[in-house]
Every structure is written in C-alpha cells, then in structure tokens.
Design an enzyme around this catalytic site. Structure first.
Site, short mmCIF file in Angstrom:
data_model
loop_
_atom_site.label_atom_id
_atom_site.label_comp_id
_atom_site.label_asym_id
_atom_site.label_seq_id
_atom_site.Cartn_x
_atom_site.Cartn_y
_atom_site.Cartn_z
CG ASP A 136 -6.40 -1.86 -3.32
OD1 ASP A 136 -7.52 -1.28 -2.68
OD2 ASP A 136 -5.39 -1.44 -3.21
CG HIS A 191 -1.56 3.31 -3.41
ND1 HIS A 191 -2.44 3.46 -4.35
CD2 HIS A 191 -1.78 2.02 -3.11
CE1 HIS A 191 -3.32 2.31 -4.95
NE2 HIS A 191 -2.83 1.47 -3.98
CD GLN A 196 -2.87 -0.77 -0.21
OE1 GLN A 196 -2.99 -1.48 -1.00
NE2 GLN A 196 -3.51 0.26 -0.33
CD GLU A 216 -7.86 3.24 1.88
OE1 GLU A 216 -8.40 3.28 0.86
OE2 GLU A 216 -6.99 3.73 1.97
CG HIS A 217 -7.00 -0.82 2.45
ND1 HIS A 217 -6.55 0.43 2.05
CD2 HIS A 217 -7.75 -1.05 1.70
CE1 HIS A 217 -7.00 0.63 0.93
NE2 HIS A 217 -7.84 -0.38 0.54
CG HIS A 220 -45.51 23.62 11.23
ND1 HIS A 220 -44.87 24.78 11.04
CD2 HIS A 220 -44.55 22.76 10.89
CE1 HIS A 220 -43.87 24.69 10.29
NE2 HIS A 220 -43.82 23.22 10.46
#
Length: 430
Positions: A355, A256, A253, A321-322, A415
């Site tokens: 992914d 990236h 990861q 995230e992961h 109302h």
C-alpha cells in the site's frame, strides 16, 4: 469438500441494498453537476467538505508553501516511496514493445503503444490523508508517458492535506485541485472551464463507495482504471502461521472502513478457533478500532479447510484484492493461484508494504473483479493500437480473394466490393 465457515460476514442481499442507495445518490449528484456545472460543484464542495475557495486550483506559490511546511523526514520518505514505485512502473513500461511483422509476403502488420493524452487522478482524503495514492496514480501515469495529468484531492477538516499535495507534486502532476468526492470526478469528466478544469480522457484512483460508483456511471464519458470498492484482505494460513501476525494483518486492512472485508482462510483449526480472541485483544489497543471493529464484526470471515488444494480453490473463488500467503511454501500458491489483485508471499511482507512503499501499485480490483482484471499499472494508461500495410500487388490480390469469399459468407456486399476492387486492380487478371 470440507470447507467450513466459522464466521460469516453480511449477506449479499444486505450489501446490494447498500449499493442501491449509493447508486441513486451518485446519479443525482452527477446529473446536477452536468446540468449546472461549476455552480453545482461549488455548492457540493461547500456542503460536503465545507470548502469554498475562490480558486480550487493550487498555485505554484501555494504548493511551494505547503511543501516548505513539511518536515524534511516526511519529504524524504515520500520521495523514497516514489522512487520504488517509479522504478517498478518504468520496468513495466519497458516490457511493452511496439513491433512490426511480415505475416505474409508483402503484408506488414504492426502494433504501437500510445499513452492516453490526459488523465485525472483522484487522491482520496477523509479520515486518512491517502498520500500513497498519489504515487500510484499520478506517478504511474507520468511513467506511462501521459502528457497532461491533473489531480483532485479533498481538504481535510478545512485544511490543506500537506503531505498528499507534496506527493502529488513530486509525482509530476501538471495541476492540483483541492476538490473532493463525486463532484471532483464530475469536474474532471465534464470539465469546469470557470475552475480551469478541462475534460480529461481517463479518470483513475481509489475512493469510497460514492467515488467508485461515480467512476462506474462515468465510464464511457471517460475511461477508468477499474471499479475499486471497499478494500479487502484474504490471509491464507497453515500450521506455520501464528494468530498475532494473522490478526494484525486482518485488522490492518479492516481499519480502512467499516465495510472492508477481512477473511482468514486456514487449514489450521487451532488458529481458526483462536483468531477471534486475538482480534479482540488487539482491538482493545488499536487506535482505529472504531472502524476496524465494525468491519471485522460485519464483514470478517473465518473459513476452515483441510488441504492446500481446498485453500487454493476457495481463494480463487473469493478472488480478493489483497492475498497474503502465510504458509510453509508460499511459492506453491504463487504458481497456482489465478484470481487476486496482489500477492504478498511469506511473513516478511504484508499489505501495508504494498500500500505504501515497496513499489507495486495499490489500486487493485475488489468485489471479485480479480477474476477478469488486474490492478492499476502503466499499461492501463496505454492504448495498444494496430496498423497494417500491404506492400505488393500480389499480396493485396491474395488477401482480397480470401476476403471477398469471407464477406460473401456473411452477406456484406459493400465489404466484398472493397476486396473485389483490389483483386481487379492488383490481381493478375487486371
């Protein structure tokens, strides 16, 4: 607690400075695109992507030519991955039900799930052609029932990203534009009639920090899926995990980009103390070490705990995230973890599966947003709306009597009169 950091990443203050610079740049680009429209979008494309076509929209003939240029194995692999994503997305869609219920005698309340009318999908490029992002956005929107889906993806070094375009097309996009960056999001949000781009209702898809910031600033003008920053991975490991597997999945990861956090959270001291050496060994052979190395250096962390309970508490605090769970009993964490984008349970799976191919969506919450939202799925493209129907005079009068008193408590005279009129008209006294 006995949680100890053997390695820490950049401080929050340093990250905030980076975010402020990005925010200002994006604000200027969006303002320029809104003020000058197509002219600004074309200039930005030329400046950032060196791409100045007469027509940014790909024709059917161009798409056919691009697909024909790909090896059959590439097409087969894309279609295999899309079959997995489609099957899971359709199962999610089937889990969403319209319903109608009589909550009081004569009172009918109902719910409908209506797809968004038009969606713009951003499929990032840059160093990596993000083929799988086409499955996750375009295909998922179509599985949800969105009628008009357009997609923007940038050229890569002045060339068509053939595999990405094929994936967008197979995913069901109604139009494909070779346009990248903040200017692509601006075109989809504001529209660019001269470029054959109508404003969409919602923009989805991952991207770099500038794309994520553009989505944040455009929210309200359009809907968005979520704010996804640099990708993150958290590996939870105990004495059953080994350094090679952990290091491989952390660097997988980190490659990236240089701001991608990768965290080892472990109760295994020998693993915690050996992971740096193993990561260094793997970086020597990793072709993407120029990105993964700085990411680990600046954003990598090693956290040592004593117990599974401490691992659990810290993992939920990190809200990554992961989250990979490499422990003797991954199901223990499945049953107890609450803050994560996606879980990967046991050594036989990994983030790359999610992914690229296994079927779950890879557009996921980052920067601790997993505390309050999940990732992209068909439900993000669905508006769950309600309706009501009152069938009898008696039911209308009953609800009106309660409503009148409740409106009076709040001081809403108009109302209250809505309620009182129904009581007078449909009540027994009427």
């Amino acid at each position: 607690m006995t949680i100890r950091y053997l390695k820490r990443g950049k401080s929050g203050a340093e990250r905030a400075e980076d975010a402020a610079r990005v925010e200002a740049t994006v604000r200027g680009i969006l303002a320029d695109c809104q003020a000058r429209g197509e002219a600004a979008i074309r200039e930005l494309s030329a400046r950032f992507d060196r791409w100045e076509p007469e027509d940014f929209r790909l024709s059917s003939a161009q798409i056919d030519e691009i697909i024909a240029s790909l090896p059959e194995q590439v097409i087969h692999d894309i279609q295999f991955a899309q079959e997995q994503v489609r099957n899971f997305a359709l199962a999610q869609r089937a889990s969403l039900h319209d319903f109608e219920q009589e909550t009081l005698p004569g009172v009918i309340l109902g719910q409908r799930n209506i797809p968004v009318a038009s969606v713009g999908c951003y499929v990032p490029g840059g160093r990596y052609p993000m083929v799988a992002s086409a499955h996750m956005s375009v295909l998922t929107a179509k599985a949800a029932g969105v009628s008009e889906v357009i997609a923007c993806t940038p050229p890569i070094r002045g060339e068509w990203p053939a595999a990405t375009i094929a994936a967008i097309h197979f995913g069901g996009a109604d139009a494909i534009y070779l346009l990248g960056g903040v200017q692509a999001l601006a075109a989809m949000a504001y529209g660019a009639p001269g470029m054959d781009i109508e404003p969409v209702d919602m923009i989805v898809g991952p991207g770099n920090a500038y794309v994520a910031e553009a989505k944040r600033q455009l929210y309200g003008q359009v809907g968005i899926d979520l704010l996804a920053g640099p990708t993150e991975v958290l590996v939870i490991a105990d004495e059953t995990a080994d350094a090679e597997l952990c290091a491989t999945d952390l660097l997988g990861q980190a490659e990236h980009g240089p701001t991608s956090p990768a965290i080892l959270l472990t109760s295994n001291r020998p693993l915690a103390e050996s992971i740096e050496e193993e990561i260094g060994r793997q970086l020597e052979a990793l072709p993407t070490a120029d990105l993964a190395g700085p990411a680990w250096r600046d954003y990598g962390e090693i956290i040592l705990c004593d117990t599974d309970e401490e691992l659990l508490q810290k993992a939920d605090e990190i809200a990554s995230e992961h989250v990979e769970v490499l422990t003797r009993d991954p199901n223990w964490f499945l049953e107890r973890l609450t803050n994560y984008g996606a879980l990967f349970l046991g050594p036989r799976t990994n983030v790359a599966y999610g992914d690229k191919v296994i079927g779950t969506n890879h557009t996921l919450p980052t920067q601790r947003a997993a505390r309050y939202t999940g990732g992209l799925w068909v439900g993000k493209f669905i508006k769950t709306v309600t309706y009501q129907r009152v069938l009898t005079d008696e039911a209308s009068a009953l609800v009106g009597e309660y409503g009148s008193r409740l409106c009076a408590i709040e001081g809403f005279a108009g109302h209250q009169e809505q309620c009182d009129l129904r009581v007078r008209r449909y009540g027994r006294a009427g």
